[in-house]
Write a protein that holds these residues in place. Sequence first.
Motif, short mmCIF file in Angstrom:
data_model
loop_
_atom_site.label_atom_id
_atom_site.label_comp_id
_atom_site.label_asym_id
_atom_site.label_seq_id
_atom_site.Cartn_x
_atom_site.Cartn_y
_atom_site.Cartn_z
N THR A 150 0.83 -1.20 0.00
CA THR A 150 0.00 0.00 0.00
C THR A 150 0.86 1.25 0.00
OG1 THR A 150 -1.70 -1.18 1.26
CG2 THR A 150 -1.87 1.21 1.18
N ALA A 153 2.38 1.67 -3.41
CA ALA A 153 1.40 2.13 -4.38
C ALA A 153 1.10 3.62 -4.22
CB ALA A 153 0.11 1.32 -4.25
N LEU A 154 1.00 4.07 -2.97
CA LEU A 154 0.63 5.46 -2.69
C LEU A 154 1.77 6.44 -2.89
CD1 LEU A 154 -1.58 4.95 0.50
CD2 LEU A 154 -2.34 5.31 -1.85
N GLY A 186 1.13 7.87 -7.61
CA GLY A 186 0.70 7.44 -6.28
C GLY A 186 0.11 8.57 -5.47
N ALA A 189 -3.61 8.79 -5.89
CA ALA A 189 -4.29 7.75 -5.11
C ALA A 189 -4.27 8.08 -3.62
CB ALA A 189 -3.61 6.40 -5.35
N SER A 190 -3.18 8.69 -3.14
CA SER A 190 -3.08 9.07 -1.72
C SER A 190 -4.19 10.06 -1.34
CB SER A 190 -1.71 9.71 -1.44
OG SER A 190 -0.67 8.80 -1.66
N VAL A 193 -7.53 8.26 -1.29
CA VAL A 193 -7.67 7.42 -0.08
C VAL A 193 -8.12 8.27 1.10
CG1 VAL A 193 -6.38 6.14 1.65
CG2 VAL A 193 -6.06 5.63 -0.75
N PRO A 398 2.97 -3.16 -7.63
CA PRO A 398 1.77 -2.36 -7.84
C PRO A 398 1.86 -1.44 -9.05
CG PRO A 398 2.37 -2.36 -5.51
CD PRO A 398 3.50 -3.02 -6.25
N GLU A 429 -5.06 -0.17 -4.65
CA GLU A 429 -5.01 0.45 -3.33
C GLU A 429 -6.29 0.18 -2.54
OE1 GLU A 429 -7.11 3.10 -1.07
OE2 GLU A 429 -7.20 3.46 -3.23
#
Length: 590
Positions: A150, A153-154, A186, A189-190, A193, A398, A429
Amino acid sequence: MNIAIAMLISIAGLLTGFFTWGRYVAKKAGVNPEIPTPAVRINDGVDYVPTKPIVLLGHHYASIAAAGPIVGPTLALIYGFVPVWMWLLLGVIFIGAVHDFSALFVSVRENGRSIAHIARKTLGNTGFAFFLSFAILLIMLVNAAFLQLTAIALTSYYPISKLGLPPEQTLLKTAVINGEIQGKIGGIASTSVIIITVFAPVVGYLLYKRHIKTFIASVLALSISFVSVIIGFEFPVTLDPKLWMVIILIYSFIASWIPVWIILQPRDFTNVHLLYLGLAGMFLGVIGSGFNGIKIQAPLFNINSESMEALGLVWPFLFVTIACGAVSGAHSLIATGTTSKQLSNEKYAQLIGYGAMLLESFLGLCVVFVILGALDFKHYKDLVWPMQNGHLKQGNAPLAFAVSVGKTLNNGLGIPISYGTIFGILMLEGFLITTIDTLFRLMRYFFEELWNVLFSVKPKFLESRVFNSIIGILLTALLAFTNGYQKIWPIFGSANQLLAALTLVAVTAWFAQKSIKAYFAAIPAGFMILTTVTSLSILLKSYVESRNLTLTITDLLLLLLTFGVIVLTFRYFFRLRAELSKEKIPEVVK
């Protein structure tokens, strides 16, 4: 081979398995539609609730599908296309789907009890404690690996030139790394999230407390996801990977003991939509790419010193690396924990248990075709198994998956690579974090049950949800911060599939008690025990030689618990055989 043809052959194989071996196993197990299930007999409106089969299939599949069938095949492709493809097909038909169905069916016949409680019935309290301890160790390994994945990925970057973007582009925020302009993939995506997590309680309140219609909740969840990505493009969050790991651990600690409707359920609800969209997108992208002439860009076999340095001998490490797409012991925890309490009729056990596992294999196969259709083998290795000073180092699985999704959606559906790549990162993610927080909660349950077995009078602090959550967090952090995910993955895969083997041992014992010769479960159990004990033994040697204390201790505990279950199982079968022999001896009339 054209990837569309390979995909269609794979689907035909899975369907053939369902309608032949799946039906045979269901018939041998003794599926009887006339016997009321626990959901029907108990029906308490809380845990035991008869559920429409198509709804339950979706719920069960969303629960078992996670990052495993994405990361596992991605790593294992270093062995070449054919070994991975064959294990994903044959492994799931004859072992993985049999495991899931058998665990579900036996649990239904045992009033919806967990696999640990089923083992308790045949192997006693000691076997029960062994199963609980094994499950705790497995969850610890899963979360340690997924926690790192994770964070990777982030925090992923990727050259914008490879995303088809010019240097003057304004779509992505960038940074110059090693003299190359790279996009903050990433970081988007962070941000997503963070926003989805913040709004999860709102979705949870509306869905589970205000009881808004599911369709409206779906529109809301998708809208939040969409807006979070748009904001992510403008304000990508960039943090150090280790700081992300700490943040996720703190979040997981809170999520593991607060009411499930606040975060866990609404996050699951949101991520289910991403799962279905991602699965449909990958399938259509592969078919479209095939029509456009895209072929598999990898050697059929790559079993050599390179792949052995990466993962080890093809047997047993191919089998344990593809942990979830072919067979997964973690599925028994779900099948016997929640699904068995919702099955409305035994005739649906094959569809839910056997069928959902075939769908998980389908996800793994989609990953294989997406990667091998989008990346040539050198590009694949540069991302997943890069070389440094003549030796392989930890790569970015990832990112390899996300980039492959982007290129596949571009090749097959004409979607820009940059958007498809970001969607791939978001999909992975979502699975990772959802799996982590759910398993931390499950680990807390197992600790609470373990103390009940070990202590006749428990100290008060062992009943604390906070205390049991902290134990799981600290043990996972110890593993995650001292080992890379590619080091953890082989022992995680071994433990996961070993739990599947022990589950098959437990259900075989249950069938034997009912005078059913369950060779369909016993033979896979034997093969998986041999495979996983071999892998753990080889890994133990390497851990000792490298003086890796945490993995050495974990490996030893797994082996000791396994041998304990095996000894208890043999004692049970010898005792059962003796009892059956006595019943066959006619009483002598004096």
